[in-house]
Write an enzyme that holds these catalytic residues in place. Structure first.
Site, short mmCIF file in Angstrom:
data_model
loop_
_atom_site.label_atom_id
_atom_site.label_comp_id
_atom_site.label_asym_id
_atom_site.label_seq_id
_atom_site.Cartn_x
_atom_site.Cartn_y
_atom_site.Cartn_z
N CYS A 131 0.83 -1.21 0.00
CA CYS A 131 0.00 0.00 0.00
C CYS A 131 0.86 1.26 0.00
O CYS A 131 0.68 2.15 -0.83
CB CYS A 131 -0.93 -0.02 1.21
SG CYS A 131 -1.84 1.50 1.41
N LYS B 144 0.21 5.35 -6.08
CA LYS B 144 -0.78 5.39 -7.16
C LYS B 144 -1.65 6.64 -7.07
O LYS B 144 -1.84 7.36 -8.04
CB LYS B 144 -1.65 4.14 -7.10
CG LYS B 144 -2.68 4.10 -8.16
CD LYS B 144 -4.04 3.64 -7.81
CE LYS B 144 -4.67 3.81 -6.51
NZ LYS B 144 -5.54 2.70 -6.14
N GLU C 93 -6.91 2.01 -13.53
CA GLU C 93 -6.35 3.22 -12.93
C GLU C 93 -5.07 3.66 -13.65
O GLU C 93 -4.89 4.85 -13.94
CB GLU C 93 -6.04 2.97 -11.45
CG GLU C 93 -7.31 2.87 -10.60
CD GLU C 93 -7.07 2.47 -9.16
OE1 GLU C 93 -7.96 2.66 -8.34
OE2 GLU C 93 -5.99 1.93 -8.84
N HIS D 121 -27.54 21.60 -1.86
CA HIS D 121 -27.64 22.16 -3.19
C HIS D 121 -26.65 23.30 -3.39
O HIS D 121 -26.45 24.07 -2.46
CB HIS D 121 -29.07 22.68 -3.39
CG HIS D 121 -29.32 23.19 -4.76
ND1 HIS D 121 -29.44 22.36 -5.85
CD2 HIS D 121 -29.47 24.47 -5.22
CE1 HIS D 121 -29.65 23.09 -6.93
NE2 HIS D 121 -29.67 24.36 -6.58
N TYR E 60 -9.12 -3.13 -11.39
CA TYR E 60 -9.00 -1.71 -11.04
C TYR E 60 -7.59 -1.17 -11.24
O TYR E 60 -7.41 -0.01 -11.61
CB TYR E 60 -9.54 -1.45 -9.62
CG TYR E 60 -8.63 -1.83 -8.48
CD1 TYR E 60 -7.77 -0.90 -7.92
CD2 TYR E 60 -8.64 -3.12 -7.95
CE1 TYR E 60 -6.94 -1.24 -6.87
CE2 TYR E 60 -7.82 -3.47 -6.90
CZ TYR E 60 -6.97 -2.54 -6.36
OH TYR E 60 -6.14 -2.88 -5.33
N GLU F 157 -26.70 15.47 -4.44
CA GLU F 157 -28.10 15.69 -4.04
C GLU F 157 -29.04 14.76 -4.81
O GLU F 157 -30.12 14.43 -4.35
CB GLU F 157 -28.51 17.15 -4.19
CG GLU F 157 -28.60 17.67 -5.60
CD GLU F 157 -28.96 19.17 -5.64
OE1 GLU F 157 -30.03 19.54 -5.13
OE2 GLU F 157 -28.17 19.96 -6.18
N CYS G 227 -1.47 1.70 -3.13
CA CYS G 227 -2.45 2.78 -2.98
C CYS G 227 -1.85 4.18 -2.96
O CYS G 227 -2.32 5.08 -3.66
CB CYS G 227 -3.23 2.61 -1.67
SG CYS G 227 -3.37 0.96 -1.03
C1 LIG Z 1 -0.90 -0.79 -7.68
C2 LIG Z 1 -1.76 -1.10 -6.49
C3 LIG Z 1 -2.73 -0.19 -6.11
C4 LIG Z 1 -3.52 -0.46 -5.00
N1 LIG Z 1 -4.48 0.45 -4.66
C5 LIG Z 1 -5.27 0.21 -3.59
C6 LIG Z 1 -6.23 1.18 -3.19
O1 LIG Z 1 -6.39 2.23 -3.81
N2 LIG Z 1 -6.98 0.91 -2.09
C7 LIG Z 1 -6.84 -0.25 -1.37
O2 LIG Z 1 -7.53 -0.44 -0.37
N3 LIG Z 1 -5.93 -1.19 -1.74
C8 LIG Z 1 -5.14 -0.97 -2.83
N4 LIG Z 1 -4.21 -1.91 -3.19
C9 LIG Z 1 -4.14 -3.18 -2.43
C10 LIG Z 1 -3.37 -3.03 -1.13
O3 LIG Z 1 -2.10 -2.47 -1.40
C11 LIG Z 1 -3.23 -4.39 -0.45
O4 LIG Z 1 -4.50 -4.96 -0.30
C12 LIG Z 1 -2.58 -4.28 0.91
O5 LIG Z 1 -1.31 -3.68 0.83
C13 LIG Z 1 -2.46 -5.67 1.56
O6 LIG Z 1 -1.79 -5.59 2.77
P1 LIG Z 1 -1.00 -6.87 3.34
O7 LIG Z 1 -0.55 -6.50 4.71
O8 LIG Z 1 -1.83 -8.07 3.17
O9 LIG Z 1 0.24 -7.08 2.39
P2 LIG Z 1 1.41 -6.06 1.84
O10 LIG Z 1 0.99 -4.67 2.10
O11 LIG Z 1 1.64 -6.53 0.49
O12 LIG Z 1 2.59 -6.40 2.83
C14 LIG Z 1 3.26 -7.61 2.78
C15 LIG Z 1 4.72 -7.35 3.14
O13 LIG Z 1 5.34 -8.58 3.42
C16 LIG Z 1 6.67 -8.56 2.92
N5 LIG Z 1 7.08 -9.95 2.77
C17 LIG Z 1 6.59 -10.88 1.92
N6 LIG Z 1 7.15 -12.09 2.14
C18 LIG Z 1 8.03 -11.92 3.17
C19 LIG Z 1 8.89 -12.79 3.88
N7 LIG Z 1 8.95 -14.08 3.59
N8 LIG Z 1 9.66 -12.27 4.86
C20 LIG Z 1 9.61 -10.94 5.19
N9 LIG Z 1 8.80 -10.09 4.56
C21 LIG Z 1 8.00 -10.56 3.57
C22 LIG Z 1 6.55 -7.78 1.62
O14 LIG Z 1 7.79 -7.22 1.24
C23 LIG Z 1 5.52 -6.73 2.01
O15 LIG Z 1 6.13 -5.55 2.48
C24 LIG Z 1 -3.37 -1.67 -4.28
C25 LIG Z 1 -2.39 -2.59 -4.66
C26 LIG Z 1 -1.60 -2.31 -5.76
C27 LIG Z 1 -0.55 -3.30 -6.18
#
Ligand SMILES: Cc1cc2nc3c(=O)[nH]c(=O)nc-3n(C[C@H](O)[C@H](O)[C@H](O)COP(=O)(O)OP(=O)(O)OC[C@H]3O[C@@H](n4cnc5c(N)ncnc54)[C@H](O)[C@@H]3O)c2cc1C
Length: 461
Positions: free
Chosen positions: A43, A51, A184, A438, A180, A443, A48
């Site tokens: 994110c 983006k 986007e 308004h 999406y 509205e 997010c």
């Molecule tokens: C381009 C894009 C735009 C998006 N826009 C939106 C939006 O507008 N609104 C919205 O709500 N969501 C959006 N999302 C989705 C959102 O980013 C994810 O749903 C959210 O980040 C999920 O959180 P998470 O904690 O599950 O995983 P992540 O945020 O992906 O975190 C996982 C972390 O784990 C780390 N990791 C993975 N494996 C290991 C390991 N073995 N050891 C140590 N570290 C590890 C990774 O490096 C990462 O930092 C978007 C996603 C993308 C790709």
């Protein structure tokens, strides 16, 4: 407990992992968190946040154009991609530092390393080949772009990860995908001045959204010069003089400067040691969990995109928080995955909550539709050819608003607030009883008096 080095080990410093670690630590337990790339996760670092910054940048183009009808003379604007990316990177670095500081302040021990499971209680840290014994483990490893298989020239294709770091704005870009993220980025690049082609294998973009939203947004995107090609896929990508030649499944060739795939995201489970720990995966290749995010191993939990429930930041955060409350706070919380409001930051924006018309007609005995398509006031003087779309889906028996679908300026902001009403079970009569503001586009939502369509489901034979 003396047996364990920590009470909770969180794998992944993204939306779900960070929230879980901070809340768990607040309950007084010892927490360690491993992050292999950058704290903040998808994110903050490549989702997010960056983006949305690019979305803001892309919208100035229309603002400059629209200003003329209101009396402004704007000299031909120029755009510098390098400045935008440098400023965006600075903001992301600031946020990463803030996330790290918040974790440290919350007494979470951060380890900059890839972590893998060695057995059900042992985490191996690859950076210094250390082992940590943990009483509880949270898998919050997120997801990554799926690039498909068997496409000749796939090495020339970028994903959203690389799109944030291009050295220059592509003059021509082809994006494959209809979700999406694809939509986007198509709007971002078009707004910044690229010539954009969007290729999607399905019938229409934004599968899973209300059909009228899909049709409306596609028409708006096409009006803004984006070429949308459906029912085709990219078969091959080949470097040619001055660009890349993309071969589509109908054998049409398109020459562009960049090709980006946004064809879905896959849970990050590869090489994680799930088998060694006894953690089961499901048919979607995601970590299988129950309603409390507990995996097949009772003291190992998983939240966020790695579980592939609803892959959105607020959902991952809510799941991470609920996990900590359940396991360390003595308050079992199951996250409700229905009625999740969501936005698509396209141009124009989409905001939706609840059932689509198709779902409502499948699930409810009687459905009333209230729909409005109109020219927003700003477009009158600007002369922009655009329409706002609003649709309320009402349970015809109870009067409850079960779905709300918007396309137009501010739809993302509007749906957050409308989401409260829908979540509380507001009826169409409640909407009607609310005084209009308004002059606004919103509205219309409280002044749609007559149903534009009503459907009664035939009794099953
Ligand atoms: C381009 C894009 C735009 C998006 N826009 C939106 C939006 O507008 N609104 C919205 O709500 N969501 C959006 N999302 C989705 C959102 O980013 C994810 O749903 C959210 O980040 C999920 O959180 P998470 O904690 O599950 O995983 P992540 O945020 O992906 O975190 C996982 C972390 O784990 C780390 N990791 C993975 N494996 C290991 C390991 N073995 N050891 C140590 N570290 C590890 C990774 O490096 C990462 O930092 C978007 C996603 C993308 C790709």
């Amino acid at each position: 407990m003396a047996d364990f080095d920590t009470d909770l080990f969180v794998i992944g410093g993204g939306s779900g992992g960070v929230r879980a670690a901070r809340i768990a630590s607040g309950y007084g337990v010892r927490v360690m968190l491993a992050e292999e790339y950058r704290v903040g996760g998808t994110c903050v670092i490549r989702g997010c946040v960056p983006k949305k910054l690019l979305v803001y940048a892309s919208r100035f183009f229309h603002e400059f154009e629209d200003a003329a009808g209101f009396g402004w003379t704007v000299p031909a604007p120029t755009f510098d991609w390098a400045t935008l990316i440098a400023n965006k990177d600075k903001e992301i670095a600031r946020l990463e530092a803030a996330y790290t500081a918040n974790l440290t302040r919350s007494n979470v021990a951060i380890v900059k390393s890839r972590a893998v499971l060695e057995d059900a209680h042992t985490v191996r840290l690859l950076a210094d080949d250390r082992r940590v014994r943990a009483k509880h483990i949270l898998i919050a490893t997120g997801g990554s772009p799926g690039m498909g298989t068997g496409i000749a020239g796939i090495e020339h294709v970028i994903s959203s990860n690389e799109a944030f770091h291009l050295t220059e704005l592509p003059r021509r870009i082809l994006i494959q995908g209809g979700g999406y993220i694809a939509v986007e980025f198509a709007c971002i690049f078009a707004g910044l001045g690229s010539e954009v082609t969007l290729v999607y294998r399905g019938e229409n973009i934004l599968r899973g959204f209300d059909d009228d939203v899909r049709a409306h947004l596609r028409a708006e995107m096409e009006r803004r010069g984006i070429r949308v090609i459906c029912k085709r896929i990219v078969e091959a990508v080949e470097p040619v003089d001055h660009g890349l030649c993309v071969e589509l499944s109908d054998h049409d060739d398109i020459i562009v400067d960049k090709v980006m795939f946004a064809t879905g995201r896959r849970p990050n489970i590869t090489g994680l040691g799930l088998e060694a720990a006894g953690v089961r995966i499901n048919e979607k290749n995601a970590v299988a969990v129950d309603e409390f995010s507990r995996t097949s191993v009772p003291h190992i939990y998983a939240v966020g995109d790695v579980t592939d429930r609803v892959a959105l930041t607020p959902v991952a955060i809510r799941e991470g928080h609920a996990f900590a409350d359940t396991v360390f706070g003595g308050k079992p919380v199951a996250v409700d995955h229905t009625n999740v409001p969501t936005a698509v930051f396209s141009e124009p924006e989409v905001g939706v909550i609840g059932l689509t018309e198709t779902q409502a007609r499948e699930q409810l005995a009687r459905v009333d539709i209230y729909q409005a398509v109109f020219r927003p006031m700003k477009a009158t003087l600007s002369g922009r050819d655009t329409r706002m779309f609003q649709k309320l889906i009402v349970d015809g028996l109870s009067g409850r608003v079960v779905g709300c679908h918007l396309v137009g300026e501010g739809a993302g902001e509007l749906i957050q607030v409308l989401g409260i009403a829908v979540q509380m079970g507001a009826t169409k009569a409640d909407f009607d009883a609310t005084m209009a503001v308004h002059p606004t586009a919103a509205e219309e939502l409280v002044t749609m008096r007559t149903a534009t369509a009503s459907y009664v489901r035939e009794a099953a034979e």
